[in-house]
Design an enzyme around this catalytic site. Structure first.
Site, PDB file in Angstrom:
ATOM      1  N   THR A  11      -9.210  42.307  20.636  1.00 22.68           N
ATOM      2  CA  THR A  11     -10.168  41.462  21.353  1.00 22.68           C
ATOM      3  C   THR A  11     -11.576  41.505  20.772  1.00 22.68           C
ATOM      4  O   THR A  11     -12.192  40.468  20.508  1.00 22.68           O
ATOM      5  CB  THR A  11     -10.197  41.863  22.835  1.00 22.68           C
ATOM      6  OG1 THR A  11      -8.913  41.622  23.397  1.00 22.68           O
ATOM      7  CG2 THR A  11     -11.245  41.071  23.604  1.00 22.68           C
ATOM      8  N   LYS A  58     -14.118  40.003  30.483  1.00 23.79           N
ATOM      9  CA  LYS A  58     -14.293  41.296  29.816  1.00 23.79           C
ATOM     10  C   LYS A  58     -15.713  41.387  29.270  1.00 23.79           C
ATOM     11  O   LYS A  58     -16.229  40.406  28.726  1.00 23.79           O
ATOM     12  CB  LYS A  58     -13.313  41.448  28.649  1.00 23.79           C
ATOM     13  CG  LYS A  58     -11.848  41.456  29.030  1.00 23.79           C
ATOM     14  CD  LYS A  58     -10.980  41.598  27.777  1.00 23.79           C
ATOM     15  CE  LYS A  58      -9.512  41.578  28.098  1.00 23.79           C
ATOM     16  NZ  LYS A  58      -8.666  41.686  26.880  1.00 23.79           N
ATOM     17  N   ARG A  91     -16.766  42.852  26.543  1.00 21.83           N
ATOM     18  CA  ARG A  91     -16.802  42.575  25.104  1.00 21.83           C
ATOM     19  C   ARG A  91     -16.621  41.093  24.801  1.00 21.83           C
ATOM     20  O   ARG A  91     -17.145  40.587  23.819  1.00 21.83           O
ATOM     21  CB  ARG A  91     -15.763  43.414  24.368  1.00 21.83           C
ATOM     22  CG  ARG A  91     -14.321  43.270  24.838  1.00 21.83           C
ATOM     23  CD  ARG A  91     -13.434  44.330  24.180  1.00 21.83           C
ATOM     24  NE  ARG A  91     -12.025  44.264  24.543  1.00 21.83           N
ATOM     25  CZ  ARG A  91     -11.470  44.920  25.555  1.00 21.83           C
ATOM     26  NH1 ARG A  91     -12.227  45.677  26.334  1.00 21.83           N
ATOM     27  NH2 ARG A  91     -10.174  44.815  25.804  1.00 21.83           N
TER      28      ARG A  91
END
Length: 566
Positions: free
Chosen positions: A96, A179, A181
């Site tokens: 990711t 998320k 990130r």
């Protein structure tokens, strides 16, 4: 690192081939010379750049389920946009953080410095998280030691940073994700990131960006939209016949208290609106609904696409739930299939909202993914494919035992965050050994380990000696000299590092992990069609920079996708 990568063999479905007949390369039947059209550079700039990243979406799912999409979401992008069927996250560790860092930097990990979701700090030997920054905290939320709060570990600039610079900081750059990130790495150094808080269900930013939330965020949080899903159930959207080709739900190993088949209900065990409930929402379509709902609030609150300074804005939206669903059930599952259909309808609704606020003719939309996904080993085995999980801890323990027996120098693998392993070079030198001797001995042992396909050593990578194979090129791009490991280990196809007996994961240089959607739609700037040319996610930033008439990010190595431009 120059881009010399042969286009891999890629099988296109009959559907894709048929769509190419009406695509960008179709010849006109009118032999009369056409009137000269204004060049793309003469067209008005987009008012809004919308970059959508669907976490964990393999290209093959877009092709496989295309006939079932509605009219306004993914089908709209495929029909009205330029769609590259042979597009790749062209680095060897497909996770990711690395994938999100590539999208708007146009850079590979060896430059942008995000070498995993987590990695080992070579000085402290402690594990670090890709967006952690102890100097900053979430606004109004609990902040733990390794929570993602800033882009400090991203070593390069992004398209959003260049847009802000070119506009004298008048352009607005906002990123939203389930998320941390996903939001932080899309937002770049000078944008603003908002991320889902799984303890409260809020979307929040951090003190890196501001000291307090703007009024529109406070109003949004006060409305508690995350609470509306309590007690709700996720059931299949389509008729049973639509899922006939999906894997049997019996392939998913049942765990105590964890549902493995439809329907799925969302609640907390104690009946309260608490962290248990908000965390459960992450593996559901409701997380993506909330993300897009917050993105709407950002468009309205920041007036994105209607900037009073007359400059373009950029909105990055990373949709995280598909990754959670694929990890749990595999991309072949009924759950993954249904989630993508639901996401398609959500995107149609979001595009409808932008039509009213900005006008879609003023918007350039990009849709891609941070990585793909392999099938679960159990499903792959049913297709007569050699597929299993490799227990990384056991592998490293066996390697250390082998090296100790051979060299009598103690524990030589000090730490690991697979596929990276770190060697104790001080101990190697103290024992009078040569670095490459130890590296090669470790590599030979690992290559004899079940499920391991290739090992790259520091000496090899520093000498640019990983070979000119596709795998070698991708792994070199994924290796950062200052912070990556001394050994990089690649599993065999359909094998991956993991424990347990259910689910699947990603992270390899194989096509199922690298081949992702890349679609660009913009009526005034982009020629629709199905494109078979090889393309990379790092091509997005230079292409958008061209349309925005700004500098590409400094470390960008992608190309402008000129074949798509009007």
């Amino acid at each position: 690192m120059t881009r010399k990568l042969p286009a891999p063999q890629h099988l296109l479905s009959a559907l894709v081939l048929a769509s190419c007949m009406g695509g960008a390369n179709a010849a006109t039947a009118d032999s009369k010379p056409a009137a000269a059209k204004p060049a793309a550079s003469a067209a008005a700039q987009p008012k809004l750049i919308l970059v959508l990243v669907v976490d964990g979406l393999p290209q093959e799912q877009v092709q496989r389920y295309r006939d079932q999409f509605g009219q306004g979401g993914l089908r709209r992008l495929l029909d009205q946009g330029a769609w590259f069927s042979n597009a790749h996250q062209a680095h060897g560790i497909t996770v990711t953080a690395i994938g999100h860092a590539a999208v708007l930097s146009g850079a590979y990990p060896y430059q942008h410095g995000v070498i995993g979701n987590n990695w080992i700090d070579p000085v402290s030997h402690e594990q670090v998280y890709c967006t952690e920054d102890s100097a900053h905290r979430y606004i109004g939320e609990e902040t733990k030691a390794h929570d993602g709060t800033s882009p400090a570990k991203l070593r390069v600039d992004t398209l959003g940073d260049q847009l802000r610079y070119a506009s004298g900081n008048r352009a607005k750059v906002v990123a939203v994700s389930g998320k941390d990130r996903g939001a932080i790495l899309l937002g770049g150094k000078s944008g603003t990131a908002y991320m889902y808080m799984d303890k409260t269900g809020n979307f929040a930013s951090s003190s890196y960006y501001m000291q307090s939330h703007p009024e529109w965020v406070q109003r949004y949080q006060a409305g508690k939209p995350q609470d509306r899903y309590y007690g709700k159930t996720w059931r299949p959207l389509l008729a049973d016949a639509a899922y006939a080709g999906d894997a049997s739900e019996d392939l998913v190993q049942a765990k105590p208290g964890v549902a493995t088949r439809f329907p799925f209900s969302y609640y907390s065990d104690n009946g309260q609106l608490d962290a248990d409930y908000y965390n459960r929402l992450k593996g559901s379509p409701f997380l993506d609904e909330l993300t897009l709902d917050f993105a709407r609030a950002a468009v309205a609150g920041e007036n994105l696409g209607n900037n009073p300074a007359g400059v373009p804005d950029l909105l990055g939206v990373s949709l995280s739930a598909h990754d959670y669903v694929n990890h749990a059930f595999g991309p072949e599952s009924k759950m993954s299939h249904d989630h993508l259909q639901r996401l398609d309808r959500m995107l149609a609704s979001f595009f409808g909202y932008l039509e009213q606020r900005v006008g879609m003719d003023n918007v350039v939309v990009v849709l891609t993914a941070d990585h793909g996904f392999p099938n679960t080993p159990e499903f792959a085995q049913g297709q007569h494919i050699d597929a299993q999980r490799v227990d990384g801890d056991k592998m490293v323990a066996a390697l250390n035992a082998q090296l100790e027996a051979k060299f009598k120098a103690g524990k030589l693998v000090t730490s690991w965050s697979l596929p990276n392993l770190h060697l104790d070079y001080a101990a190697v030198e103290k024992a009078g050994l040569k670095r490459d001797e130890v590296e090669n001995a470790a590599a030979r042992f690992l290559l004899d380990t079940k499920g391991i396909a290739q090992v790259y050593t520091r000496s090899q990578l520093e000498a640019n000696g990983a070979g000119e194979t596709r795998m070698g090129t991708l792994m070199r791009r994924a290796w950062h000299r200052q912070i990556s490991g001394d050994l990089m280990v690649v599993t065999k196809p359909y094998w991956y590092f993991g424990k347990g007996g259910s689910g699947t994961s990603h992270g390899s240089p194989y096509a199922y992990d690298t081949n992702v959607p890349l679609i660009i739609m913009g009526k005034q700037w982009i020629k629709p069609g199905a494109y078979s040319q090889y393309a990379e996610v790092v091509d997005i930033a230079p292409t958008l920079a061209h349309l925005l008439r700004v500098r590409p990010p400094a470390a960008a190595e992608g190309r402008v996708l000129t074949e798509t431009l009007r």
